[in-house]
Write a protein that holds these residues in place. Sequence first.
Motif, mmCIF file in Angstrom:
data_model
loop_
_atom_site.group_PDB
_atom_site.id
_atom_site.type_symbol
_atom_site.label_atom_id
_atom_site.label_comp_id
_atom_site.label_asym_id
_atom_site.label_seq_id
_atom_site.Cartn_x
_atom_site.Cartn_y
_atom_site.Cartn_z
ATOM 1 N N LYS A 176 35.861 38.452 46.979
ATOM 2 C CA LYS A 176 35.941 36.884 46.774
ATOM 3 C C LYS A 176 35.955 36.766 45.236
ATOM 4 N N GLU A 177 34.947 37.391 44.474
ATOM 5 C CA GLU A 177 34.736 37.352 42.964
ATOM 6 C C GLU A 177 36.018 37.522 42.296
ATOM 7 N N LEU A 178 36.642 38.519 42.875
ATOM 8 C CA LEU A 178 38.052 39.120 42.305
ATOM 9 C C LEU A 178 39.035 38.185 42.454
ATOM 10 N N LEU A 179 39.282 37.784 43.623
ATOM 11 C CA LEU A 179 40.303 36.634 43.775
ATOM 12 C C LEU A 179 40.158 35.143 43.042
ATOM 13 N N ALA A 180 38.839 35.075 42.593
ATOM 14 C CA ALA A 180 38.654 33.937 41.821
ATOM 15 C C ALA A 180 38.930 34.077 40.495
ATOM 16 N N LEU A 181 39.552 35.406 39.980
ATOM 17 C CA LEU A 181 39.896 35.479 38.599
ATOM 18 C C LEU A 181 41.290 35.010 38.510
ATOM 19 N N PRO A 182 41.735 34.320 37.574
ATOM 20 C CA PRO A 182 43.105 34.087 37.658
ATOM 21 C C PRO A 182 44.149 34.845 37.514
ATOM 22 N N GLU A 183 44.016 36.296 36.795
ATOM 23 C CA GLU A 183 44.813 37.215 36.770
ATOM 24 C C GLU A 183 45.024 38.007 38.158
ATOM 25 N N VAL A 184 44.358 37.841 39.320
ATOM 26 C CA VAL A 184 44.209 38.675 40.177
ATOM 27 C C VAL A 184 44.910 37.757 41.434
ATOM 28 N N SER A 185 45.718 38.240 42.092
ATOM 29 C CA SER A 185 46.469 37.575 43.365
ATOM 30 C C SER A 185 45.972 38.580 44.509
ATOM 31 N N ALA A 186 46.178 37.821 45.641
ATOM 32 C CA ALA A 186 45.923 38.500 47.051
ATOM 33 C C ALA A 186 47.152 39.604 47.261
ATOM 34 N N SER A 187 48.199 39.390 46.839
ATOM 35 C CA SER A 187 49.401 40.170 47.073
ATOM 36 C C SER A 187 49.117 41.578 46.134
ATOM 37 N N SER A 188 48.714 41.416 45.133
ATOM 38 C CA SER A 188 48.771 42.879 44.173
ATOM 39 C C SER A 188 47.422 43.543 44.802
ATOM 40 N N LEU A 189 46.302 43.010 45.474
ATOM 41 C CA LEU A 189 45.200 43.504 45.981
ATOM 42 C C LEU A 189 45.873 44.452 46.920
ATOM 43 N N LYS A 190 46.819 43.638 48.011
ATOM 44 C CA LYS A 190 47.233 44.441 49.189
ATOM 45 C C LYS A 190 47.948 45.516 48.963
ATOM 46 N N THR A 191 48.769 45.324 47.759
ATOM 47 C CA THR A 191 49.827 46.598 47.457
ATOM 48 C C THR A 191 48.954 47.534 46.933
ATOM 49 N N LEU A 192 48.114 47.439 46.319
ATOM 50 C CA LEU A 192 47.292 48.641 45.799
ATOM 51 C C LEU A 192 46.398 49.293 47.043
ATOM 52 N N GLU A 193 45.855 48.696 47.949
ATOM 53 C CA GLU A 193 45.107 49.094 48.985
ATOM 54 C C GLU A 193 46.074 49.899 49.882
ATOM 55 N N ALA A 244 54.404 56.180 38.370
ATOM 56 C CA ALA A 244 55.502 55.873 39.170
ATOM 57 C C ALA A 244 56.351 54.529 39.087
ATOM 58 N N ASN A 245 55.314 53.393 38.825
ATOM 59 C CA ASN A 245 55.554 52.064 39.011
ATOM 60 C C ASN A 245 55.486 51.349 37.719
ATOM 61 N N ALA A 246 55.123 52.160 36.806
ATOM 62 C CA ALA A 246 55.185 51.314 35.294
ATOM 63 C C ALA A 246 56.157 50.466 34.956
ATOM 64 N N HIS A 247 57.466 50.847 35.268
ATOM 65 C CA HIS A 247 58.541 50.043 34.926
ATOM 66 C C HIS A 247 58.799 48.810 35.624
ATOM 67 N N LYS A 248 58.208 48.784 36.689
ATOM 68 C CA LYS A 248 58.452 47.446 37.727
ATOM 69 C C LYS A 248 57.627 46.286 36.973
ATOM 70 N N GLN A 249 58.402 45.159 37.319
ATOM 71 C CA GLN A 249 57.797 43.831 36.424
ATOM 72 C C GLN A 249 56.568 43.264 37.114
ATOM 73 N N THR A 250 56.355 43.706 38.592
ATOM 74 C CA THR A 250 55.423 43.250 39.278
ATOM 75 C C THR A 250 53.984 44.098 38.903
ATOM 76 N N PHE A 251 54.257 45.087 38.314
ATOM 77 C CA PHE A 251 53.002 46.066 38.000
ATOM 78 C C PHE A 251 52.174 45.700 37.098
ATOM 79 N N ALA A 252 52.431 44.588 36.199
ATOM 80 C CA ALA A 252 51.468 44.145 35.255
ATOM 81 C C ALA A 252 50.265 43.703 35.689
ATOM 82 N N LYS A 253 50.491 42.916 36.727
ATOM 83 C CA LYS A 253 49.099 42.417 37.402
ATOM 84 C C LYS A 253 48.413 43.513 37.918
ATOM 85 N N GLN A 254 49.263 44.619 38.737
ATOM 86 C CA GLN A 254 48.044 45.603 39.309
ATOM 87 C C GLN A 254 47.572 46.363 38.282
#
Length: 752
Positions: A168-185, A142-152
């Motif tokens: 904590k370990e996840l957020l330390a990775l450069p590819e991971v942002s707090a907002s994409s974590l939140k959206t997925l949750e 459903a979200n594949a077309h969205k621009q923000t989805f790449a990170k998710q």
Amino acid sequence: MPCYAQIIIQFATVNEIDRPFTYEVAPEISSRIQVGQRVKVPFGRYNHLQLGYVVKLMNEVQETGYRLKKVVVLIDEKPILDNKQLELISFIVDYYATSYAAAIDVVLPPGLKEEPIAVEEMSEKKVRLVEDRIKLKAYCNANAHKQTFAKQKWLIDYLREHTDINQKELLALPEVSASSLKTLEKNGCIYIEEEKVVYRPDPICEMRFKTLNDQQEQAVQYLKALNEANVYRTILLEGVTGSGKTEVFLHAIREVLMRGGTALVLVPEIALTDQTLFRFKERFGNRVALSHSRMSAKERQRLYMRAKNNEVSIIIGPRSAVFMPLDNLKLIVVDEAHESSYKSETTPKYHAIDIAKKRMMQNKGQVLLATATPSIESYAAARSGEYSLLTLNKRIGEAVLPEVDVVDMRLEIQKGNNSVLSHTLFEAIKDALEADGQVMLLLNRRGYSTFINCRSCGHVIKCDHCDVSMTYHASQQILQCHYCGKTSDVPEVCPECGSKYIRFMGSGTEKVEAYLKECFGNYGVARMDMDTTTGKEGHQKILSAFRKKEVRLLIGTQMIAKGHDFPAVTLVGVLSADLSLFMQDFRSNERTYQLLTQAMGRAGRGKEKGRVVIQTYNPNHLVMEVIRNNAQEAFYEQELANREMLGYPPYTHIFSLLVSGLDEEEVIRTVQLLSQYYRYYSQKGQSHFRVIGPTSAVISKIGDEYRWRLLIVGEEREKLLIYGKFCLEKFYNKEKVSGTKIQWDVDPLAML
Ligand SMILES: [Zn+2]
Ligand SMILES: [Zn+2]
Ligand SMILES: [Zn+2]
């Protein structure tokens, strides 16, 4: 169920009550009481509740005629001390003639409250994908077309492969942002849950182990065989500086770990650098923990519990770490084993090597003493076969031993050179700096001018509270006492005769630094001593500037001589090699030899051949001869012969008594009385002990307290101890002592 318990009271400081007491166990706790627990018991005339330790449980006791008091309160559910620790405590009490309270104090971590040690359960937020993969797929489509989805999408893929990762370990990775974590949750694709941290030891990183040369390999094989055979042994690993001792014990520790054992590594506090830790971490990962004096009491308690609960395999730390209760401890490495900081100067005055040996006897493990300059005692033990000896006499890589020049400073003065640097050393510094090298200069005396005297009457300005001359610190324009720390203003006239002619004499590191800045300032000059390293990271900062070559010339006290490895150092200069030679101490030759050898070891550890220049007023002294000719063996043999002739350790043991107090007459009266007891019983008994003194201590007054010393010398340690304690007891029973303190030390290292 046990009906009686023997208990040691913690705060019993008076000699007579420092022994186990028998108590009756109250029925309501008799099913839970265990040896090694802390309890509260009524004590003394008023039955105040005191903290105690259960050391023995019994079903019956002999009739004593009086009613026993009862143990009613248990502090710990699980014992805080195990049997081996209790045995170690008894050993300390006997071996150092100290109290149970003092011995328990060093074995347990500091700052314990009267409650079970709280091990806060460490928890972390684990991030996991939902089990429902269909739902997940639907969300992705459903979200594949969205621009923000790449990170998710990246995150989802990552979590597929990493099923055990925390937020904590996840957020330390450069590819991971707090907002994409939140959206997925929010969309129910992942869930984040608080979970208890479970210790999972990292695998040993085999790649990081360097290939060994023949000598190193032999040493490792020898240690491995001992470990497999499960036998106690102390091994002296005598390796010239730069010969790769550390790599040997890293390999030996790996062998121990692979067999399910654990290891302790003791290092002098000053060598506890990030660099040391890194060498262990890169190989052993989270199995390594560090213990150091800047840790809070809470942190140390936590490490103590981790050690007990088998959540760590290697602990690196200074002297006090020798008590860490690691499970299945099989190897204790003592790095720079000759260092005097392994001996505690506060009661109980234990030596970490004695404790290490005792623990390895208990566990059938090994003690590895690593050093380039063994103590005379260790050398003698290796010679007699009590210790095994492993030798590393080749430097690793291309490094070769440096060339040594001993400069006679008397000739410099004759030639009219009054500077702190001899002509030879000055030229050598210039050459080294011009050739892009780095220089280390050792001067074991801090401050600017090391004493101040009056030219008219000769008066030397001393501390009001100590029998020590004051040192002038130019940066703060003050005089300071290096024993009690008191400061005073610089006098304009002599306090004795009023003369204006006051001289500033003796060069300390601060003065030499100023001089070096004048001559070589553009190369970057820094000073490392107690005055420049007070801040938390003080000494790391200086060392890192030196490592980066922002500083090319480093002047410092003995702290620069210790264990640092700087490959670009091509010249080491020792300004006053005689400073520790005539210290009224039978160890002064040994100390000077060790310090000079360690300092020399800093030169030429890289590709360039190193050079060492030593300045002395006593070029014909044994130590200087030995250093010049690289005659290590000869030094030890000669020094042992001297000690034997004079009846000093290792041929004898010393029981040293120090009497101190504010009232000089009272101190002298006490020490003389005490010496009469020792003389009296020495003549009465079968065995003979030498009683030396009483004499005023080398530093006769510190912080307003007068100090007198009495030495008892005997050949057999055990008999000496019995005699030492016996006379003290007789003395305490008969004499009244007020206002003076008596301290004793068995096998003392420092006798200032
Ligand atoms: Zn100072
Ligand atoms: Zn004067
Ligand atoms: Zn003082």
